[in-house]
Design an enzyme around this catalytic site. Structure first.
Site, PDB file in Angstrom:
ATOM      1  N   HIS A  99       0.766  -1.113  -0.207  1.00 43.24           N
ATOM      2  CA  HIS A  99      -0.002  -0.008  -0.136  1.00 43.24           C
ATOM      3  C   HIS A  99       0.892   1.206   0.056  1.00 43.24           C
ATOM      4  O   HIS A  99       1.942   1.403   0.577  1.00 43.24           O
ATOM      5  CB  HIS A  99      -0.901  -0.071   1.253  1.00 43.24           C
ATOM      6  CG  HIS A  99      -0.099  -0.037   2.466  1.00 43.24           C
ATOM      7  ND1 HIS A  99       0.280  -1.208   2.945  1.00 43.24           N
ATOM      8  CD2 HIS A  99       0.355   0.858   3.269  1.00 43.24           C
ATOM      9  CE1 HIS A  99       0.765  -1.165   4.051  1.00 43.24           C
ATOM     10  NE2 HIS A  99       0.917   0.068   4.389  1.00 43.24           N
ATOM     11  N   HIS A 101       0.689   5.331   1.074  1.00 42.14           N
ATOM     12  CA  HIS A 101       0.124   6.316   1.826  1.00 42.14           C
ATOM     13  C   HIS A 101       0.009   7.742   1.037  1.00 42.14           C
ATOM     14  O   HIS A 101       1.380   7.957   0.610  1.00 42.14           O
ATOM     15  CB  HIS A 101       0.861   6.578   3.241  1.00 42.14           C
ATOM     16  CG  HIS A 101       0.862   5.522   4.220  1.00 42.14           C
ATOM     17  ND1 HIS A 101      -0.052   5.390   5.265  1.00 42.14           N
ATOM     18  CD2 HIS A 101       1.583   4.240   4.075  1.00 42.14           C
ATOM     19  CE1 HIS A 101       0.255   4.141   5.848  1.00 42.14           C
ATOM     20  NE2 HIS A 101       1.300   3.576   5.428  1.00 42.14           N
TER      21      HIS A 101
HETATM   22  P1  5GP Z   1       1.858   0.633   7.319  1.00 39.92           P
HETATM   23  O1  5GP Z   1       2.393   0.953   8.775  1.00 39.92           O
HETATM   24  O2  5GP Z   1       1.604  -0.884   7.099  1.00 39.92           O
HETATM   25  O3  5GP Z   1       2.468   1.214   6.258  1.00 39.92           O
HETATM   26  O4  5GP Z   1       0.425   1.374   7.512  1.00 39.92           O
HETATM   27  C1  5GP Z   1      -0.988   0.590   7.759  1.00 39.92           C
HETATM   28  C2  5GP Z   1      -1.740   1.497   7.677  1.00 39.92           C
HETATM   29  O5  5GP Z   1      -3.147   0.924   7.788  1.00 39.92           O
HETATM   30  C3  5GP Z   1      -1.812   2.600   8.734  1.00 39.92           C
HETATM   31  O6  5GP Z   1      -1.571   3.648   8.682  1.00 39.92           O
HETATM   32  C4  5GP Z   1      -3.241   2.043   9.759  1.00 39.92           C
HETATM   33  O7  5GP Z   1      -3.936   3.128  10.291  1.00 39.92           O
HETATM   34  C5  5GP Z   1      -3.949   1.714   8.590  1.00 39.92           C
HETATM   35  N1  5GP Z   1      -5.033   0.576   8.719  1.00 39.92           N
HETATM   36  C6  5GP Z   1      -4.994  -0.681   9.400  1.00 39.92           C
HETATM   37  N2  5GP Z   1      -5.930  -1.222   9.713  1.00 39.92           N
HETATM   38  C7  5GP Z   1      -6.841  -0.616   8.773  1.00 39.92           C
HETATM   39  C8  5GP Z   1      -8.079  -0.678   8.618  1.00 39.92           C
HETATM   40  O8  5GP Z   1      -8.906  -1.812   9.053  1.00 39.92           O
HETATM   41  N3  5GP Z   1      -8.929   0.160   7.810  1.00 39.92           N
HETATM   42  C9  5GP Z   1      -8.124   1.311   7.412  1.00 39.92           C
HETATM   43  N4  5GP Z   1      -8.987   2.166   6.822  1.00 39.92           N
HETATM   44  N5  5GP Z   1      -7.027   1.563   7.614  1.00 39.92           N
HETATM   45  C10 5GP Z   1      -6.220   0.612   8.459  1.00 39.92           C
END
Ligand code: 5GP
Length: 142
Positions: A99, A101
């Protein structure tokens, strides 16, 4: 293997505030936003990191990131946008489903921290560049 939380969103098993969808990608608001409008763009296929995507799928994600970034700019008029993408737990990745951001920024908001600038000796940088450069074009180099 258990489906990721994002696969469950793709499948409609858990709700999300969706912004955009096409055949290969989906964009929805981050549930714990770093700033107003913080959006995630994912590939629907559950692949862990940047290293796992085909060039075509990566291009599809990049196209969606730009489309959504333009819409966020039009809707929210931020002063800037960070595009952030974590690969691996050591890099802060929590959800092992690729993903990107999109984090809208406003002057002085301190929404995310910058990295600490380090020191790189010129010959060290030259050697590192050579070591990386030597591995370019290897399909399975990970
Ligand atoms: P990472 O740290 O893996 O790059 O980011 C994961 C992101 O996914 C975090 O910013 C977190 O807030 C978001 N996230 C985790 N679970 C969910 C969810 O169930 N729904 C949504 N919309 N975002 C999520």
């Amino acid at each position: 293997k258990m489906p990721s939380i994002f696969t469950r969103i793709v499948n409609g098993e858990i709700p999300a505030a969706k912004v955009y969808e096409d055949a290969q990608t989906l964009a929805f608001l981050d549930v714990s936003p770093a700033s107003r409008g913080h959006t995630l763009v994912i590939c629907k296929e559950e692949l862990p990191t940047l290293l796992d995507l085909s060039p075509d799928l990566l291009a599809a994600v990049a196209r969606t990131v730009q489309l959504v970034a333009r819409a966020i700019s039009a809707a929210l008029s931020p002063d800037g946008l960070n595009i952030v993408q974590n690969n691996g737990a050591a890099a802060g990745q929590v959800v092992p489903h690729y993903h990107v951001h999109i984090i809208p920024r406003w002057e002085g908001d301190r929404a995310i921290a910058h990295w600490r600038p380090g020191a790189g000796a010129p010959d060290e940088l030259r050697d590192l560049a050579a070591a990386i450069s030597a591995r370019m074009g290897e399909e399975d180099a990970v």
